[in-house]
Write a protein that holds these residues in place. Structure first.
Motif, PDB file in Angstrom:
ATOM      1  N   CYS A   2      12.142 -25.729  19.196  1.00 29.14           N
ATOM      2  CA  CYS A   2      12.727 -26.222  20.441  1.00 29.14           C
ATOM      3  C   CYS A   2      13.283 -27.605  20.163  1.00 29.14           C
ATOM      4  CB  CYS A   2      11.685 -26.266  21.558  1.00 29.14           C
ATOM      5  SG  CYS A   2      12.323 -26.955  23.109  1.00 29.14           S
ATOM      6  N   GLY A   3      14.621 -27.685  20.030  1.00 27.37           N
ATOM      7  CA  GLY A   3      15.247 -28.955  19.713  1.00 27.37           C
ATOM      8  C   GLY A   3      16.067 -29.534  20.836  1.00 27.37           C
ATOM      9  N   ARG A   4      16.205 -28.811  21.932  1.00 31.16           N
ATOM     10  CA  ARG A   4      16.891 -29.304  23.124  1.00 31.16           C
ATOM     11  C   ARG A   4      16.252 -28.651  24.342  1.00 31.16           C
ATOM     12  NH1 ARG A   4      22.182 -30.955  21.653  1.00 31.16           N
ATOM     13  NH2 ARG A   4      21.957 -32.000  19.637  1.00 31.16           N
ATOM     14  N   TYR A   5      16.109 -29.404  25.414  1.00 29.24           N
ATOM     15  CA  TYR A   5      15.628 -28.807  26.651  1.00 29.24           C
ATOM     16  C   TYR A   5      16.157 -29.577  27.836  1.00 29.24           C
ATOM     17  CZ  TYR A   5      11.875 -32.334  27.347  1.00 29.24           C
ATOM     18  OH  TYR A   5      11.161 -33.486  27.570  1.00 29.24           O
ATOM     19  N   ALA A   6      15.837 -29.127  29.043  1.00 31.47           N
ATOM     20  CA  ALA A   6      16.354 -29.729  30.263  1.00 31.47           C
ATOM     21  C   ALA A   6      15.218 -30.024  31.238  1.00 31.47           C
ATOM     22  CB  ALA A   6      17.380 -28.803  30.924  1.00 31.47           C
ATOM     23  N   LEU A   7      15.423 -31.048  32.032  1.00 34.90           N
ATOM     24  CA  LEU A   7      14.560 -31.345  33.174  1.00 34.90           C
ATOM     25  C   LEU A   7      15.483 -31.882  34.258  1.00 34.90           C
ATOM     26  CD1 LEU A   7      11.822 -31.517  34.543  1.00 34.90           C
ATOM     27  CD2 LEU A   7      11.510 -33.784  33.525  1.00 34.90           C
ATOM     28  N   ALA A   8      15.983 -30.971  35.067  1.00 34.28           N
ATOM     29  CA  ALA A   8      17.044 -31.304  36.021  1.00 34.28           C
ATOM     30  C   ALA A   8      16.634 -30.901  37.432  1.00 34.28           C
ATOM     31  CB  ALA A   8      18.352 -30.625  35.621  1.00 34.28           C
ATOM     32  N   VAL A   9      15.685 -31.646  37.993  1.00 35.72           N
ATOM     33  CA  VAL A   9      15.230 -31.429  39.367  1.00 35.72           C
ATOM     34  C   VAL A   9      14.931 -32.790  39.988  1.00 35.72           C
ATOM     35  CG1 VAL A   9      14.248 -29.122  39.043  1.00 35.72           C
ATOM     36  CG2 VAL A   9      12.855 -31.151  38.564  1.00 35.72           C
ATOM     37  N   PRO A  10      14.859 -32.869  41.314  1.00 35.59           N
ATOM     38  CA  PRO A  10      14.423 -34.119  41.944  1.00 35.59           C
ATOM     39  C   PRO A  10      12.997 -34.444  41.535  1.00 35.59           C
ATOM     40  CG  PRO A  10      15.421 -32.641  43.557  1.00 35.59           C
ATOM     41  CD  PRO A  10      15.224 -31.839  42.308  1.00 35.59           C
ATOM     42  N   LYS A  11      12.679 -35.729  41.500  1.00 36.75           N
ATOM     43  CA  LYS A  11      11.338 -36.119  41.064  1.00 36.75           C
ATOM     44  C   LYS A  11      10.254 -35.562  41.978  1.00 36.75           C
ATOM     45  CE  LYS A  11      10.606 -40.581  43.345  1.00 36.75           C
ATOM     46  NZ  LYS A  11      10.176 -41.979  43.126  1.00 36.75           N
ATOM     47  N   GLU A  12      10.602 -35.309  43.245  1.00 36.87           N
ATOM     48  CA  GLU A  12       9.626 -34.746  44.168  1.00 36.87           C
ATOM     49  C   GLU A  12       9.141 -33.380  43.713  1.00 36.87           C
ATOM     50  OE1 GLU A  12      11.856 -37.901  46.144  1.00 36.87           O
ATOM     51  OE2 GLU A  12      12.502 -36.083  45.072  1.00 36.87           O
ATOM     52  N   ASP A  13      10.006 -32.607  43.045  1.00 36.69           N
ATOM     53  CA  ASP A  13       9.608 -31.283  42.554  1.00 36.69           C
ATOM     54  C   ASP A  13       8.562 -31.406  41.450  1.00 36.69           C
ATOM     55  OD1 ASP A  13      11.587 -30.525  44.278  1.00 36.69           O
ATOM     56  OD2 ASP A  13      12.715 -29.331  42.834  1.00 36.69           O
ATOM     57  N   VAL A  14       8.728 -32.401  40.594  1.00 31.03           N
ATOM     58  CA  VAL A  14       7.765 -32.612  39.506  1.00 31.03           C
ATOM     59  C   VAL A  14       6.455 -33.142  40.068  1.00 31.03           C
ATOM     60  CG1 VAL A  14       7.335 -33.815  37.333  1.00 31.03           C
ATOM     61  CG2 VAL A  14       9.639 -33.018  37.876  1.00 31.03           C
ATOM     62  N   GLU A  15       6.546 -34.065  41.005  1.00 34.45           N
ATOM     63  CA  GLU A  15       5.341 -34.602  41.632  1.00 34.45           C
ATOM     64  C   GLU A  15       4.533 -33.493  42.297  1.00 34.45           C
ATOM     65  OE1 GLU A  15       7.092 -39.067  42.704  1.00 34.45           O
ATOM     66  OE2 GLU A  15       7.183 -37.443  44.172  1.00 34.45           O
ATOM     67  N   ALA A  16       5.242 -32.567  42.976  1.00 32.10           N
ATOM     68  CA  ALA A  16       4.548 -31.472  43.648  1.00 32.10           C
ATOM     69  C   ALA A  16       3.942 -30.491  42.653  1.00 32.10           C
ATOM     70  CB  ALA A  16       5.513 -30.741  44.580  1.00 32.10           C
ATOM     71  N   GLU A  17       4.661 -30.199  41.579  1.00 31.84           N
ATOM     72  CA  GLU A  17       4.180 -29.230  40.591  1.00 31.84           C
ATOM     73  C   GLU A  17       2.903 -29.701  39.914  1.00 31.84           C
ATOM     74  OE1 GLU A  17       3.770 -25.958  38.114  1.00 31.84           O
ATOM     75  OE2 GLU A  17       5.057 -26.210  39.886  1.00 31.84           O
ATOM     76  N   PHE A  18       2.817 -30.998  39.636  1.00 30.31           N
ATOM     77  CA  PHE A  18       1.677 -31.514  38.886  1.00 30.31           C
ATOM     78  C   PHE A  18       0.723 -32.346  39.747  1.00 30.31           C
ATOM     79  CE2 PHE A  18       5.087 -30.719  35.872  1.00 30.31           C
ATOM     80  CZ  PHE A  18       4.426 -29.931  34.942  1.00 30.31           C
ATOM     81  N   SER A  19       0.920 -32.302  41.049  1.00 23.68           N
ATOM     82  CA  SER A  19       0.047 -33.006  41.991  1.00 23.68           C
ATOM     83  C   SER A  19      -0.070 -34.479  41.633  1.00 23.68           C
ATOM     84  CB  SER A  19      -1.350 -32.361  42.009  1.00 23.68           C
ATOM     85  OG  SER A  19      -1.263 -31.004  42.373  1.00 23.68           O
ATOM     86  N   MET A  20       1.081 -35.127  41.468  1.00 24.27           N
ATOM     87  CA  MET A  20       1.125 -36.541  41.128  1.00 24.27           C
ATOM     88  C   MET A  20       2.054 -37.267  42.098  1.00 24.27           C
ATOM     89  SD  MET A  20       1.417 -36.504  36.967  1.00 24.27           S
ATOM     90  CE  MET A  20       3.090 -35.881  37.054  1.00 24.27           C
ATOM     91  N   ILE A  21       1.928 -38.575  42.140  1.00 22.08           N
ATOM     92  CA  ILE A  21       2.822 -39.388  42.944  1.00 22.08           C
ATOM     93  C   ILE A  21       3.318 -40.564  42.113  1.00 22.08           C
ATOM     94  CG2 ILE A  21       1.731 -38.778  45.140  1.00 22.08           C
ATOM     95  CD1 ILE A  21       0.245 -41.430  45.045  1.00 22.08           C
TER      96      ILE A  21
END
Length: 248
Positions: A2-21
């Motif tokens: 895996c030499g390239r990947y993406a993370l293209a969502v609002p930060k709120e989506d990541v916060e919700a997925e991992f239960s972080m703020i």
């Protein structure tokens, strides 16, 4: 690999997925390359905490950076024993949020067709990662990380023989060592994800240049003819350019 990947969502989506703020955030990224800053989730003080680190692990014991290869991936089958990864495997596992990754299929004519592997159900997923802390002789500290890989599942095997290890949401704390057993048994998570986890989408050559970091590189491309599946010996991956953006 895996030499390239993406993370293209609002930060709120990541916060919700991992239960972080209060995530330290950067703009949506569509073409993340080794040596660039990446977001990881790791265990700190008994809870999940976000951090920005360099993609490309530097073991804490490293003396000569010039002699160290770019460790942006680690084979999950051997990471627990390899000197570069075994310390991090025991004590510094992390999750690497993503919305998909790229892989290249080598055709019979030698040309490489890039594919974007997006989660079939959409949203944010987590790759299994390792992180480490390295300090230079002046005391400057760098946190770095690598993505663990495993054998490709059936849907990816015709494209490439390796893929990232995907950690399921109910396994996040086990991988991070936040469960009651403090991560005991985390090695059992190092398996290919179930078939149907990803949807392979052929994309254009724009992804080959890490400077192309926009949604257009994920658009479906017209492929004249599909290349036949290849043997492991025939498969290859693109090498990250030496001039990629540096975080440190």
């Amino acid at each position: 690999m895996c030499g390239r990947y993406a993370l293209a969502v609002p930060k709120e989506d990541v916060e919700a997925e991992f239960s972080m703020i209060r995530i330290e955030w950067f703009p949506p990224r569509y073409n993340i390359a080794p040596t660039q800053p990446i977001l990881v989730v790791r265990a700190e003080r008994g809870e999940r905490r976000p951090a920005l680190v360099r993609w490309g692990l530097i073991p804490s014991w490293t003396k000569d950076l010039s002699a160290l290869p770019l460790l942006f991936n680690a084979r999950s089958e051997t990471a627990a024993e390899k000197p570069a990864f075994r310390g991090a495997f025991r004590h510094r596992r992390c999750l690497i949020p993503a919305t998909g990754f790229y892989e290249w299929q080598k055709g019979a004519d030698g040309r490489k067709q890039p594919f974007y592997l997006q989660p079939a159900k959409g949203g944010v997923i987590a790759f299994a990662g390792l992180w480490d802390e390295w300090a230079d002789d002046k005391g400057n500290v760098i946190d770095t990380a690598t993505i663990l890989t495993t054998a490709a599942n059936r849907e990816l095997a015709p494209i490439h023989e390796r893929m990232p290890v995907v950690v399921q949401p109910d396994q996040y704390d086990l991988w991070l060592g936040l469960d009651a057993g403090r991560g005991e048994g985390a090695s059992r998570l190092l398996l290919p994800p179930p078939d149907g986890t990803f949807e392979p989408i052929p994309v254009g050559p724009g992804v080959n240049n890490f400077r192309n970091d926009n949604a257009a590189i994920q658009l479906r491309a017209v492929v004249e003819s599909a290349a036949p599946p290849r043997s492991v010996a025939e498969k290859a991956k693109p090498k990250p350019g030496d001039d990629q953006l540096k975080l440190f």
